[in-house]
Design a protein around this motif. Sequence first.
Motif, PDB file in Angstrom:
ATOM      1  N   LYS A 238       0.852  -1.177   0.000  1.00 30.45           N
ATOM      2  CA  LYS A 238       0.000   0.000   0.000  1.00 30.45           C
ATOM      3  C   LYS A 238       0.896   1.238   0.000  1.00 30.45           C
ATOM      4  N   GLU A 239       0.622   2.147  -0.906  1.00 34.74           N
ATOM      5  CA  GLU A 239       1.450   3.345  -1.039  1.00 34.74           C
ATOM      6  C   GLU A 239       0.872   4.493  -0.220  1.00 34.74           C
ATOM      7  N   PHE A 240       1.773   5.311   0.281  1.00 38.18           N
ATOM      8  CA  PHE A 240       1.375   6.552   0.941  1.00 38.18           C
ATOM      9  C   PHE A 240       2.457   7.587   0.676  1.00 38.18           C
ATOM     10  N   VAL A 278       1.691  12.763   6.691  1.00 38.75           N
ATOM     11  CA  VAL A 278       1.496  11.460   6.060  1.00 38.75           C
ATOM     12  C   VAL A 278       0.065  11.399   5.540  1.00 38.75           C
ATOM     13  N   PHE A 279      -0.106  11.005   4.283  1.00 39.55           N
ATOM     14  CA  PHE A 279      -1.462  10.848   3.753  1.00 39.55           C
ATOM     15  C   PHE A 279      -1.511   9.752   2.707  1.00 39.55           C
ATOM     16  N   GLU A 280      -2.689   9.242   2.499  1.00 41.37           N
ATOM     17  CA  GLU A 280      -2.893   8.150   1.551  1.00 41.37           C
ATOM     18  C   GLU A 280      -2.602   8.611   0.133  1.00 41.37           C
ATOM     19  N   ASP A 281      -2.110   7.689  -0.661  1.00 39.05           N
ATOM     20  CA  ASP A 281      -1.904   7.967  -2.080  1.00 39.05           C
ATOM     21  C   ASP A 281      -3.138   7.485  -2.830  1.00 39.05           C
ATOM     22  N   VAL A 282      -4.125   8.386  -2.976  1.00 37.27           N
ATOM     23  CA  VAL A 282      -5.401   8.042  -3.604  1.00 37.27           C
ATOM     24  C   VAL A 282      -5.591   8.922  -4.834  1.00 37.27           C
ATOM     25  N   PRO A 283      -6.472   8.520  -5.745  1.00 40.75           N
ATOM     26  CA  PRO A 283      -6.737   9.341  -6.935  1.00 40.75           C
ATOM     27  C   PRO A 283      -7.227  10.733  -6.562  1.00 40.75           C
ATOM     28  N   GLU A 284      -6.909  11.700  -7.401  1.00 41.86           N
ATOM     29  CA  GLU A 284      -7.281  13.082  -7.136  1.00 41.86           C
ATOM     30  C   GLU A 284      -8.802  13.214  -7.033  1.00 41.86           C
ATOM     31  N   GLY A 285      -9.239  13.943  -6.052  1.00 43.62           N
ATOM     32  CA  GLY A 285     -10.664  14.162  -5.851  1.00 43.62           C
ATOM     33  C   GLY A 285     -11.312  13.205  -4.879  1.00 43.62           C
ATOM     34  N   CYS A 286     -10.602  12.141  -4.486  1.00 42.52           N
ATOM     35  CA  CYS A 286     -11.159  11.166  -3.546  1.00 42.52           C
ATOM     36  C   CYS A 286     -10.860  11.601  -2.106  1.00 42.52           C
ATOM     37  N   PRO A 287     -11.724  11.201  -1.155  1.00 44.65           N
ATOM     38  CA  PRO A 287     -11.430  11.481   0.248  1.00 44.65           C
ATOM     39  C   PRO A 287     -10.086  10.866   0.638  1.00 44.65           C
ATOM     40  N   VAL A 288      -9.349  11.588   1.427  1.00 44.24           N
ATOM     41  CA  VAL A 288      -8.019  11.129   1.798  1.00 44.24           C
ATOM     42  C   VAL A 288      -7.823  11.309   3.302  1.00 44.24           C
ATOM     43  N   GLN A 289      -7.306  10.285   3.966  1.00 48.68           N
ATOM     44  CA  GLN A 289      -6.929  10.406   5.360  1.00 48.68           C
ATOM     45  C   GLN A 289      -5.543  11.045   5.436  1.00 48.68           C
ATOM     46  N   ILE A 290      -5.382  11.942   6.380  1.00 47.33           N
ATOM     47  CA  ILE A 290      -4.133  12.694   6.469  1.00 47.33           C
ATOM     48  C   ILE A 290      -3.785  12.928   7.929  1.00 47.33           C
ATOM     49  N   SER A 291      -2.501  12.918   8.214  1.00 50.14           N
ATOM     50  CA  SER A 291      -2.039  13.103   9.582  1.00 50.14           C
ATOM     51  C   SER A 291      -0.768  13.938   9.584  1.00 50.14           C
ATOM     52  N   SER A 292      -0.573  14.699  10.644  1.00 54.25           N
ATOM     53  CA  SER A 292       0.657  15.486  10.762  1.00 54.25           C
ATOM     54  C   SER A 292       1.094  15.549  12.219  1.00 54.25           C
ATOM     55  N   ILE A 293       2.381  15.758  12.404  1.00 57.22           N
ATOM     56  CA  ILE A 293       2.968  15.949  13.732  1.00 57.22           C
ATOM     57  C   ILE A 293       4.003  17.064  13.620  1.00 57.22           C
ATOM     58  N   VAL A 294       4.036  17.946  14.602  1.00 53.30           N
ATOM     59  CA  VAL A 294       4.939  19.096  14.581  1.00 53.30           C
ATOM     60  C   VAL A 294       5.885  19.014  15.762  1.00 53.30           C
TER      61      VAL A 294
END
Length: 801
Positions: A238-240, A278-294
């Motif tokens: 699975k790509e991200f 970090v976020f999912e590698d999904v087709p453009e326009g699709c819902p995407v899960q995304i996360s960040s840490i600072v």
Amino acid sequence: MTSENDIHAWIRKMPKLENAYLQKFRLYESRSNFYMVGRSKNRSVWRVLKIDRTEASELNIIEDPTMYTETECSELLTRIHDGNKCIGGLKFVTICYGIVGFIKFLGPYYMLLITKRKKMGVICGHAIYAITKSEILAIPNSTIASNMDCSKNENRYKKLLCSVDLTKDFYFSYSYNIMHSLQKNLSTHETCQDVHETMFVWNEFLTTEIHNQLNNNLWTVSLIYGFFKQVKLLLSEKEFKLTLIARRSRHYAGTRYLKRGVNEKGRVANDVETEQIVFEDVPEGCPVQISSIVQNRGSIPLFWSQETSRLNMKPDIVLSKKDQNYEATRLHFQNLYERYGNPIIILNLVKTKEKKPRESILRVEFANAIESINKDLPDEHRLKFLHWDLNKYSRKSTNVLALLGKVATYALNLTGFFYCQVTPNSKSQTSLNHDDQTAVSISVSVSVCNGFAQDNTSDDSTTKSSVKPPKYQTGVLRTNCIDCLDRTNVAQFAYGWAALGHQLHALGYIDAPFIELDSPLADDLMGVYERMGDTLALQYGGSAAHNKIFSQRRGQWKAASQSQEFFRTLQRYYSNAYMDAEKQDAINVFLGHYQPEVGQPALWELDSDRHHDVGSRGSNLFVENTRFQRSLSDGNILVDASSAIENGEKNEGSEHLREEPQDSKKMLSESSPEISTCDSDSPYPRYTPSMTRRQILLDAHSEDYPNSDRIFYNKRLDSFNCSNFLDVDWISSSGYSCEDEAYERSMLLRSPIGGQSSENVIKGISDSKSSLQVKKGEEGSGVLYPEGFAKWVMHGGVFFN
């Protein structure tokens, strides 16, 4: 009644707004004006900007409020050409991709343009670019320019400006606030104006004039300086995508030996915010899960310095004792509190014990400052502080990254991380109003209420209550060593490695929030952090980073690693000794810390790079007289009377700040053979003893503090170890041996858990009943942590050996 779907309206809409921003420009000139024509990405909207070229030293900019079509804009340019035929007509100058800003030295105004760009990555449909070519143009026409006195100083200032290479490590976006974290971009719950909005915008000074005249930012770009890298990684087929962003603060910015410690406004040198997305590698326009840490790095927030020396590769560390109540240090942590919230966790990696005290001088004073600040704070807002000598433990153990990972895990569990799902909206928007203040913002409004995120959109068709609610990061891990380059970068990788496991677990890529350090994924992440470390080290220190620990981890040939480290040491020395002074001048000009005036001394004629009157700002802090001193930042920090850091509620029974002895107003260094007689005219005579560690600590600490919620010092004062974050022995015990280990351990006070392994600490398991049983009648209660640890987790305070 609010439905469950409304409460868990966790799906964000992030419109691309690709047509709401001017992204490509054509510059034309006539004898009297520059005409800049800007268009949206799909060529549906065209705007025109006029810049007067008849004024010798004034900047006059007029924006045409009309939104043209391509045909209408072409017709307008034809009319302008026809009207100026008698004086040469309208000429094409260049294609550009945004205005960096305007600047004036002693003569005319200049305009800085981006003439080539490179796409570096995409965040939720928003492109991020780097500058690959720039150009500087004088505003007045050639007739007026030739009549102006083009002095040698004017050319030198222009050369200084051009030495700031915009094609190296500057990044921008038209539609994404790259100067902000992802969480901030998707959360607009702050109601007051954000004073940190431009902290990472390096061309803020250059764009002041145009923003004041136009009241919008359609024509300019906001530049961050630091590092940006986006890579595609694979995990279980699975790509991200992983994005690493480092944002350097423009406040108190500069080079290694010319910018050290803190300034009077609480800004520190080498202040860098690092964000891992970090976020999912999904087709453009699709819902995407995304996360960040600072996370954050920055110089030790005390008044200290090192003067550049061509004869000494390791200049003396000079500590000033003028700021007796640590007001600047308080301001710095107030700044962090306003930016990130609570808790603020400090990981200090400087050396514990040295034959000749250098770093340990700052280590002791830093602990003093934290102890002083924490006395005035309620339990829940106390700074959490850990000393961990990275050099010492890297010699003892080859698994130092795993040890740092344990520290990172504890910090991560306290601050949390950001996670949500984003649904891009493909609808185009063509609003380009004159007063548009959202030209580089994400059109999304998320408010935080009662622990839930509520999307202000009303599209119920995209709302899913069955998916996990969003998570938020509150607080930050702040890491430092001496330069905040080499050791700090290793620790930041460890934190990124620990965070990546949690992020991928939240995205559903792995079943447990942990990634093996020996996995290919961890190795890929190490490569990205190593590259970031090299980039930041070149910017601040003049050479790539010392990556000894990374090299050892990869099994690199020791001789090759040593030769590389030696070369980088020489490179850094040469840069610091011979090149940094001019580099600092260029930074001061670019950021507006110094603004030339006719009749005033030139920048290179001054004895200092500090160009503001401290007294006029109400500061009673010391004024330096050397060439190598710090410049004040032009930024502001809000100081709220009710601030948790600045004026926190004092704890009952806390003592007043102890008065410093008169000698404390002197300075500490380690090189001079005698104590100074202080007969010089300097307002801060050096305190330069050949002192033992005992003498230094006796000077710094005149009493013990037996109260367990404060930093505690050993009575013998030969060894110093304090932490209110973690027990150093817990984290660092790994079966190694060292000749000074027995000595170090013998000096620890009240350590109820000295023999417990770090592995057991992480798992909460112990084979030693007596060492972990809680005192005061709680033996056998099943509690696996010593007295003070639970209190620290719940209420802050200080946890120590």
